[in-house]
Design a protein around this motif. Sequence first.
Motif: not given
Length: 133
Positions: A46-51, A77-80
Motif C-alpha cells: 500500500r501507500d504509506g507504511r505498515m506499523v 497513509l501519508p495523509h494520516d
Amino acid sequence: MSALIAEDEIFHEAELVWLEDTAALDYVRQSLDRLPTRRGRPAYHRDGRMVGYALLGPQAKPSRSSGTFRRRVFWLLPHDRDTDPQGLYATGAPAEAVDPGTLAPGRKGRKTERSEGGPLSPAVGELGDTLPL
C-alpha cells in the motif's frame, strides 16, 4: 474495515507485532489481508507504511480455495494524522481506524476520543485514559 472484521475471523491470533511505538499514534488502520503464511512479516503493497501485523497460532487453517491465511495488518497513509496533524484527519478518523491501545490478539479494537482527534474531558485526561465511542 474494522466494522467488517468479526471476532471469529481473528480468533486464531497468537500475537500482535508492532513495528512502531503505538503510544505515539492516535489511530492505526486495520485490514484483514490474505497472506501466504501464519507467521512472519508480510509484504506491504500500500501507500504509506505498515506499523504492525498479527501472527496466527498453529491451529489456524488456510482457506480451502486459495491456501492463504487471513491476518490483520495495521498501517497508516501519508495523509494520516501522525504525519499531517492539521490535514484531513485533524479530527475524525478513517472508517477502518481504531485506537491501537484497544487492540489485542483476537480483539478487533475500537474508536476512542483519542482516535477521533477530539478533546478529552479533564477527568478522562487526568486518568490518562480514553472513552470508547
